[in-house]
Write a protein that holds these residues in place. Sequence first.
Motif, short mmCIF file in Angstrom:
data_model
loop_
_atom_site.label_atom_id
_atom_site.label_comp_id
_atom_site.label_asym_id
_atom_site.label_seq_id
_atom_site.Cartn_x
_atom_site.Cartn_y
_atom_site.Cartn_z
N CYS A 99 0.78 -1.26 0.07
CA CYS A 99 0.07 -0.09 -0.08
C CYS A 99 0.72 1.20 -0.02
O CYS A 99 2.01 1.12 0.34
CB CYS A 99 -1.09 0.13 1.23
N GLY A 131 -3.59 -4.48 -5.76
CA GLY A 131 -3.67 -3.16 -5.57
C GLY A 131 -3.90 -2.57 -4.14
O GLY A 131 -5.03 -1.71 -4.16
N SER A 134 -7.82 -1.90 -0.84
CA SER A 134 -8.94 -2.06 -1.47
C SER A 134 -9.15 -3.51 -2.22
O SER A 134 -10.14 -3.85 -2.69
CB SER A 134 -9.35 -0.75 -2.60
N THR A 162 -0.36 -1.47 -6.19
CA THR A 162 -0.50 -0.65 -4.72
C THR A 162 -1.44 0.50 -5.12
O THR A 162 -1.99 0.71 -6.16
CB THR A 162 1.04 0.04 -4.16
N SER A 163 -1.87 1.09 -3.62
CA SER A 163 -3.03 2.39 -3.86
C SER A 163 -2.95 2.98 -2.70
O SER A 163 -2.50 2.55 -1.68
CB SER A 163 -4.39 1.64 -4.27
N ARG A 164 -3.80 4.27 -2.77
CA ARG A 164 -3.95 4.96 -1.76
C ARG A 164 -5.32 4.83 -1.26
O ARG A 164 -6.00 4.75 -2.32
CB ARG A 164 -3.40 6.32 -1.82
#
Length: 482
Positions: A99, A131, A134, A162-164
């Motif tokens: 993440c 990702g 989420s 990855t994601s925010r």
Amino acid sequence: MGVSGDAKMKIDKGDSGYVLEDVPHLSDYLSDLTTYPNPLQINPAYSVVRQYFVNEGDTVTQKIVVHKDSPRGAHLRRAGPRQKVYFDSDEVHACIVTCGGLCPGLNTVIREIVCGLYHMYGVNKVLGIDGGYSGFYSRNTVDLTPRVVNDIHKRGGTIIGTSRGGHDTSKIVDSIHDRGINQVYIIGGDGTQKGASVIYEEVRRRGLKASVIGIPKTIDNDIPVIDRSFGFDTAVEEAQRAINAAHVEAESIENGIGVVKLMGRYSGFIAMYATLASRDVDCCLIPESPFYLEGRGGLFEYIEKRLKENGHMVIVIAEGAGQDLLSESLQSVNQQDASGNKLLNDVGLWICQRIKDHFGRQHKMSINLKYIDPTYMIRAIPSNAADNVYCTLLAQSAVHGAMAGFTGFVVGPVNGRHSYIPFNHITEKQNNVVITDRMWARLLSSTNQPSFMNPKDVSEVQKEEQPPTQLLEGENCKDSSF
Ligand SMILES: Nc1ncnc2c1ncn2[C@@H]1O[C@H](COP(=O)(O)OP(=O)(O)O)[C@@H](O)[C@H]1O
Ligand SMILES: O=P(O)(O)OC[C@H]1O[C@](O)(COP(=O)(O)O)[C@@H](O)[C@@H]1O
Ligand SMILES: [Mg+2]
């Protein structure tokens, strides 16, 4: 299995002021857990010497500089393989998630968790969550095997994405439960570890036999307690290429100024170490050290002096530096990214414009300014050799901890020894450059730049921001033997 105990911090006190700030264990809230001999006992590489296994009582001191009469102080549980494990190899169903922003070494950590579980503990069920957080409830998963991950450490980025944003604790824990996952490896920065901490709390509240393990990732080196974060060394090395280019450009033209922007939202470690390593930098500006442009002792005066003395100069600026000055001159946007991090104004473009304006319009001196912003190029490369070894140790320490039944912890080196650290130690503070520390003095002496502060201001900063022992501890150089 019954649920017992509470999620409060585990503190164990001993003689002479010894304190163990321990991490949770599955047996704290689950009774009648079966244990197994560690498969490493019959692994040819590990079985020869008994000392490869960590003694139950081994702990790592948090303070390394002490006085003769100091109490023994706070300690952390030492990382490493235990003689007994709490999971049968066939029972383990692990998952890995990455993440936040990219960082060199993410793929190496993924590779070494998969290979460590497989080769040391005979585990072959490892899922990659696609990702970021989420991905637990909205994306596909990938099966991670030693074959799939074999070469990934040679690539930048993260093979699982990855994601925010997108942290829904309840849905994430539902997904962990529904998929039968019992070891959750969470790789990410300060935001991610706050998320990991609440996932652990919820897993515990539901009484699930699932270990939640955090692996700290931050290119900015802004996570406290640990000596340094993976990818930092690679970033400092890669930043040299940009600084060299800025220097070549600057010294080739009359009154050349090379400006390089480096990452560092709240912590200027990359800028500070890249400056110290390079020796071509005349001024390093970081978030922790306020500066000003105009008047006596200001940046413009220093630039003029340096150009007259040397004909060229190089400025390194961290992205979070001078944000107070920017908000005075630009309209404050006050926007956030998906994770709630404040979006910063671009200090690189701003400072270049201000320098050009100053020397162009208001001054007789003509300057040639070249601006380099290598930030995403630095973040996207694979980790260097030193970071690869470091990532391997992090991943293996995480795997040993999970197999030994520990949970709700972050892994990382503390004073050179890998340790298991309670989440709150990592999430409640931030690691910043201490400008009253000797390392910042070294930087000032290497660049010759003004400190932009008078001694009174320095003592005010020291009083406000740092405990009085900070100078003694040398926080800025925890990972070295200065
Ligand atoms: N206080 C928090 N509680 C729960 N989850 C959080 C918290 N802060 C951030 N997160 C989640 O952690 C992930 C990464 O956070 P972010 O701040 O973008 O990166 P980093 O972990 O690298 O600092 C995001 O999915 C975000 O939703
Ligand atoms: O543009 P993005 O992807 O949001 O990332 C930018 C930010 O990522 C960072 O590298 C740090 O990110 P993390 O907090 O995710 O480690 C900062 O230095 C920078 O401000
Ligand atoms: Mg962060």
